[in-house]
Design a protein around this motif. Structure first.
Motif, PDB file in Angstrom:
ATOM      1  N   ILE A  97      63.720  25.422   0.590  1.00 41.39           N
ATOM      2  CA  ILE A  97      63.356  24.661   1.789  1.00 41.39           C
ATOM      3  C   ILE A  97      62.283  23.670   1.372  1.00 41.39           C
ATOM      4  N   GLU A  98      62.603  22.395   1.472  1.00 35.42           N
ATOM      5  CA  GLU A  98      61.678  21.352   1.052  1.00 35.42           C
ATOM      6  C   GLU A  98      61.300  20.533   2.281  1.00 35.42           C
ATOM      7  N   VAL A  99      60.046  20.617   2.704  1.00 33.25           N
ATOM      8  CA  VAL A  99      59.562  19.828   3.836  1.00 33.25           C
ATOM      9  C   VAL A  99      59.034  18.515   3.267  1.00 33.25           C
ATOM     10  N   VAL A 100      59.591  17.410   3.717  1.00 37.80           N
ATOM     11  CA  VAL A 100      59.245  16.116   3.139  1.00 37.80           C
ATOM     12  C   VAL A 100      58.841  15.147   4.240  1.00 37.80           C
ATOM     13  N   THR A 101      58.019  14.196   3.867  1.00 39.89           N
ATOM     14  CA  THR A 101      57.762  13.089   4.775  1.00 39.89           C
ATOM     15  C   THR A 101      58.894  12.076   4.611  1.00 39.89           C
ATOM     16  N   GLU A 102      59.037  11.213   5.611  1.00 36.81           N
ATOM     17  CA  GLU A 102      60.301  10.494   5.767  1.00 36.81           C
ATOM     18  C   GLU A 102      60.614   9.520   4.629  1.00 36.81           C
ATOM     19  N   GLY A 103      59.587   8.846   4.094  1.00 33.68           N
ATOM     20  CA  GLY A 103      59.844   7.914   3.005  1.00 33.68           C
ATOM     21  C   GLY A 103      60.388   8.592   1.770  1.00 33.68           C
ATOM     22  N   VAL A 104      60.070   9.871   1.597  1.00 33.85           N
ATOM     23  CA  VAL A 104      60.563  10.616   0.436  1.00 33.85           C
ATOM     24  C   VAL A 104      62.081  10.719   0.475  1.00 33.85           C
ATOM     25  N   LEU A 105      62.649  10.938   1.664  1.00 31.79           N
ATOM     26  CA  LEU A 105      64.103  11.041   1.771  1.00 31.79           C
ATOM     27  C   LEU A 105      64.760   9.720   1.396  1.00 31.79           C
ATOM     28  N   THR A 106      64.215   8.600   1.875  1.00 25.79           N
ATOM     29  CA  THR A 106      64.806   7.293   1.565  1.00 25.79           C
ATOM     30  C   THR A 106      64.823   7.058   0.066  1.00 25.79           C
ATOM     31  N   ARG A 107      63.713   7.347  -0.609  1.00 20.43           N
ATOM     32  CA  ARG A 107      63.663   7.126  -2.055  1.00 20.43           C
ATOM     33  C   ARG A 107      64.624   8.057  -2.786  1.00 20.43           C
ATOM     34  N   ARG A 108      64.764   9.289  -2.287  1.00 18.24           N
ATOM     35  CA  ARG A 108      65.701  10.212  -2.937  1.00 18.24           C
ATOM     36  C   ARG A 108      67.138   9.730  -2.772  1.00 18.24           C
ATOM     37  N   LEU A 109      67.469   9.241  -1.584  1.00 18.89           N
ATOM     38  CA  LEU A 109      68.811   8.709  -1.356  1.00 18.89           C
ATOM     39  C   LEU A 109      69.093   7.507  -2.249  1.00 18.89           C
ATOM     40  N   GLN A 110      68.093   6.645  -2.450  1.00 18.18           N
ATOM     41  CA  GLN A 110      68.304   5.473  -3.305  1.00 18.18           C
ATOM     42  C   GLN A 110      68.585   5.899  -4.741  1.00 18.18           C
ATOM     43  N   ARG A 111      67.902   6.960  -5.195  1.00 18.80           N
ATOM     44  CA  ARG A 111      68.127   7.438  -6.570  1.00 18.80           C
ATOM     45  C   ARG A 111      69.400   8.262  -6.691  1.00 18.80           C
ATOM     46  N   ASP A 112      69.726   9.035  -5.640  1.00 20.92           N
ATOM     47  CA  ASP A 112      70.860   9.962  -5.678  1.00 20.92           C
ATOM     48  C   ASP A 112      71.590   9.906  -4.331  1.00 20.92           C
ATOM     49  N   PRO A 113      72.451   8.911  -4.132  1.00 21.77           N
ATOM     50  CA  PRO A 113      73.110   8.754  -2.822  1.00 21.77           C
ATOM     51  C   PRO A 113      73.908   9.981  -2.399  1.00 21.77           C
ATOM     52  N   GLY A 114      74.359  10.795  -3.336  1.00 26.04           N
ATOM     53  CA  GLY A 114      75.133  11.976  -2.978  1.00 26.04           C
ATOM     54  C   GLY A 114      74.280  13.172  -2.598  1.00 26.04           C
ATOM     55  N   LEU A 115      72.961  13.060  -2.721  1.00 23.50           N
ATOM     56  CA  LEU A 115      72.053  14.177  -2.441  1.00 23.50           C
ATOM     57  C   LEU A 115      72.540  15.459  -3.114  1.00 23.50           C
ATOM     58  N   ASP A 116      72.703  15.383  -4.400  1.00 22.29           N
ATOM     59  CA  ASP A 116      73.189  16.515  -5.172  1.00 22.29           C
ATOM     60  C   ASP A 116      72.270  17.719  -4.996  1.00 22.29           C
ATOM     61  N   GLY A 117      72.851  18.873  -4.678  1.00 20.87           N
ATOM     62  CA  GLY A 117      72.101  20.101  -4.513  1.00 20.87           C
ATOM     63  C   GLY A 117      71.522  20.312  -3.133  1.00 20.87           C
ATOM     64  N   VAL A 118      71.736  19.372  -2.210  1.00 21.77           N
ATOM     65  CA  VAL A 118      71.239  19.485  -0.840  1.00 21.77           C
ATOM     66  C   VAL A 118      72.407  19.815   0.078  1.00 21.77           C
ATOM     67  N   GLY A 119      72.251  20.837   0.911  1.00 18.51           N
ATOM     68  CA  GLY A 119      73.320  21.215   1.822  1.00 18.51           C
ATOM     69  C   GLY A 119      73.054  20.849   3.260  1.00 18.51           C
ATOM     70  N   LEU A 120      71.773  20.663   3.631  1.00 18.40           N
ATOM     71  CA  LEU A 120      71.414  20.379   5.018  1.00 18.40           C
ATOM     72  C   LEU A 120      70.192  19.484   5.039  1.00 18.40           C
ATOM     73  N   VAL A 121      70.239  18.457   5.886  1.00 19.28           N
ATOM     74  CA  VAL A 121      69.072  17.605   6.144  1.00 19.28           C
ATOM     75  C   VAL A 121      68.704  17.777   7.611  1.00 19.28           C
ATOM     76  N   ILE A 122      67.456  18.165   7.859  1.00 13.56           N
ATOM     77  CA  ILE A 122      66.951  18.350   9.218  1.00 13.56           C
ATOM     78  C   ILE A 122      65.970  17.228   9.546  1.00 13.56           C
ATOM     79  N   PHE A 123      66.183  16.581  10.661  1.00 13.79           N
ATOM     80  CA  PHE A 123      65.270  15.550  11.149  1.00 13.79           C
ATOM     81  C   PHE A 123      64.458  16.168  12.283  1.00 13.79           C
ATOM     82  N   ASP A 124      63.226  16.579  11.972  1.00 16.42           N
ATOM     83  CA  ASP A 124      62.390  17.239  12.973  1.00 16.42           C
ATOM     84  C   ASP A 124      61.586  16.206  13.757  1.00 16.42           C
TER      85      ASP A 124
END
Length: 635
Positions: A97-124
């Protein structure tokens, strides 16, 4: 272990994510959605041992949520539960379980558009409708449609138009959880008097300490008001009361001190911004004082500037604040406005995408290779601010004439900074490594530094906050720049690399003309008011139609010409003010006039045309008629 209301909704949520792959959860504050939902989904078959990413809009809430979940598992943060944010990450090889601030997700998507190893993204806390959250959801929806139909998406909120979000997610099931709130008595204390909000808040704090028991949470719009209120309370509180500020720029240790329970036999008063509205649980608080004001950025497309605007709190935010008093026991809420004003409050805050500077979004989409129309949005980016954002990126060299990202643009996007600041850092570093080090310090101050009273950037750089020093050091290491920065006297030329449209020329009495054509001013007593040229970083509210310069540094004309090659033009025209023909050579950078001299040999045809304009303006009687000519004219 205490059972929270969200747990009754977990079976329906599990079914929704298993069957539809997407879901919307609506649950009031205090229901436990932030800390109970992610652990409850770890063993779902569709997750298959992969990671859950949960986005939190605020750094403090992200750290607190990760710590709470890890504590319930009997672990330290960085084990099964971790968090990741800019310049502060606690994750390990076993983190699921990785709690991230929102800009972190954008940068991760830019590096890895397939989000390898991630099964669920929660927008709290999606009801806050921050720009990074809107962008993150739009990108995840495209990933789910084009690359990962097994990627689950969950949107959670305390107050939200659930049907609109469900439709955006392709008809996602909506799961509703009940809240667990205790009764909250509400008292209206009326508007603050002539002494202002801080005086009214300090008076209210002293009153509620005398009338109630337990901790007090007081909401103020920003750090400045928190400091001023604290100054008014200093030495006027009982010896058993601890006063704690709570705002985003506060060091983490001081934030933690604000949210910890009060020591036995003591009471705590927390002076907080909107950071304490949702997600964050502050133990032992049964009284809320709501100052009724909310501060946020608003972009002005006409001026090309973002200003912080303080407005009345919205109705949903006021109810969330009120609910903080009834989390664990009956509470009391005091509001610094009249009861009649309550009905006039706007129902909810506007989505940030409608009011924000869209340059960061434009650079993110250019890097993604998409235009706004290619993605799904609850509210698409408005056309005028979008066009202005693309114009800025083109001026900075981040995109080409077709709007496609350039190599420089990719380098800029790789730095977690506003495009203006990333361009400044890279351009300065390319010129001189020492200048690049100074640019890192300037960028850190502008990105994260708390507001100051000094308008001179050089003065603020000499007192760089610890958090900004850490950020500057991180960027220096990333760009292999030397530790020693350039002389702060070069702050103006560095700043101009970020804000070429805010180069400013003095016009007298503290007034300046910016290169973008707008006016700005300083207090004539300010030392910078005597400078002929400035590079301006921050502007505030208008004064007599002009913006107020709140942060700038001197720059000389040679540096302006080196930064933005001037353009010369001959001006031959009728001047209505002087009632004469003007024939001059003017050299400009934007709206700034670098040189203005008479033309030696003006074009005769242009002079004749300007004179004809003057005759049309003044009428035929303005011509030097002789008596014979008048007679001829009459005939």
């Amino acid at each position: 272990m205490d059972r929270l209301p969200i747990e009754d909704a977990l079976p329906a949520l599990r079914r929704a994510l298993a069957d539809a792959g997407t879901a919307v959860v609506t649950a009031p504050p205090g229901s436990g959605k932030t800390t109970r939902v992610p652990p409850a989904l770890l063993d779902e078959p569709w997750l298959g041992g992969r990671t859950i990413l949960m986005l939190e809009p605020r750094r403090l809430a992200a750290r607190a949520a990760a710590r709470y979940m890890a504590g319930r598992m009997g672990q330290a943060v960085g084990g099964t539960v971790g968090y990741r944010m800019r310049q502060d990450s606690r994750v390990g090889p076993d983190t699921r379980i990785e709690v991230v601030t929102e800009g972190v997700l954008t940068r991760r998507l830019q590096r890895d558009p397939g989000l390898d190893g991630v099964g669920l993204v929660i927008f709290d806390e999606f009801h806050e409708r921050s720009l990074p959250a809107d962008l993150g959801l739009a990108l995840c929806l495209e990933v789910r449609q084009a690359l990962r139909d097994d990627l689950r998406l969950l949107v959670m909120s305390a107050t939200l138009d659930a049907d609109a979000v469900a439709a955006l997610l392709g008809g996602a099931p909506v799961v509703t959880a009940q809240g667990r709130t205790f009764p909250v008595d509400t008292h209206y204390l009326g508007r603050p008097g002539p002494d202002g909000l801080e005086a009214a808040m300090a008076q209210a704090v002293r009153r509620v300490l005398a009338e109630t028991e337990g901790g007090v949470l007081a909401f103020l719009p920003g750090e400045r008001e928190i400091r001023r209120t604290a100054e008014r309370l200093e030495g006027r509180l009982p010896a058993t009361v601890d006063l704690r500020p709570l705002y985003g720029a506060l060091p983490p240790a001081e934030q933690d001190a604000a949210i910890r329970p009060a020591e036995a036999g003591r009471r705590k008063v927390v002076l907080a911004t909107a950071i304490a509205e949702t997600s964050l649980t502050i133990e032992g608080l049964g009284v809320v004082i709501d100052g009724g004001r909310l501060r946020g950025p608003r972009f002005d497309p006409r001026r090309g500037m973002t200003r912080l605007e303080t407005t009345a709190v919205t109705r949903d935010a006021a109810e969330q604040r009120r609910g903080r008093a009834g989390r664990t026991a009956p509470g009391v809420c005091y509001r610094l406005w009249d009861e009649a004003e309550q009905a006039a409050l706007l129902p909810s805050r506007r989505p940030e995408i409608l009011d924000a500077d869209l340059a960061p979004l434009a650079l993110d989409l250019a890097q993604w290779g998409a235009a706004p129309g290619d993605l799904a949005w609850l509210d698409p980016p408005p056309a005028a601010p979008w066009a202005q954002a693309m114009d800025l990126l083109a001026r900075l060299g981040a995109v080409d004439a077709g709007g496609h990202i350039t190599n420089l643009g990719r380098r800029m996007a790789d730095l977690p900074l506003h495009p203006r600041l990333s361009h400044m850092v890279l351009a300065a570093a390319d010129r001189d490594p020492a200048l690049g080090s100074l640019a890192c310090a300037v960028a850190a101050l502008l990105a994260d530094g708390p507001p100051g009273r000094e308008t001179d950037l050089r003065t603020r750089l000499s007192r760089l906050p610890a958090r900004a020093k850490e950020a500057a050091a991180t960027w220096r290491r990333r760009l292999s720049l030397p530790k020693a920065g350039a002389d702060g006297e070069n702050a103006g030329p560095v700043l101009a690399l970020a804000y070429p449209d805010r180069l400013a020329q003095a016009t007298g009495d503290g007034r300046f003309r910016l290169a973008n054509g707008t006016g700005a001013r300083l207090d004539p007593a300010d030392a910078l008011a005597a400078e002929p040229w400035l590079a301006v970083a921050e502007v505030g509210g208008g004064i007599g139609g002009d913006a107020r310069i709140s942060l700038a540094a001197p720059v000389d004309r040679a540096e302006i010409e080196a930064l933005a090659p001037p353009e010369g033009a001959d001006v031959i025209a009728w001047d209505k003010r002087t009632q004469a023909v003007v024939a001059r050579r003017r050299v400009r950078v934007g709206a700034l006039v670098l040189a203005d001299r008479p033309l030696d040999a003006p074009d005769p045809a242009a002079l004749a045309a300007a004179m004809a304009d003057g005759v049309r303006d003044l009428g035929l009687d303005a011509l030097p008629w002789t008596k014979a000519a008048r007679a001829w004219r009459q005939r």
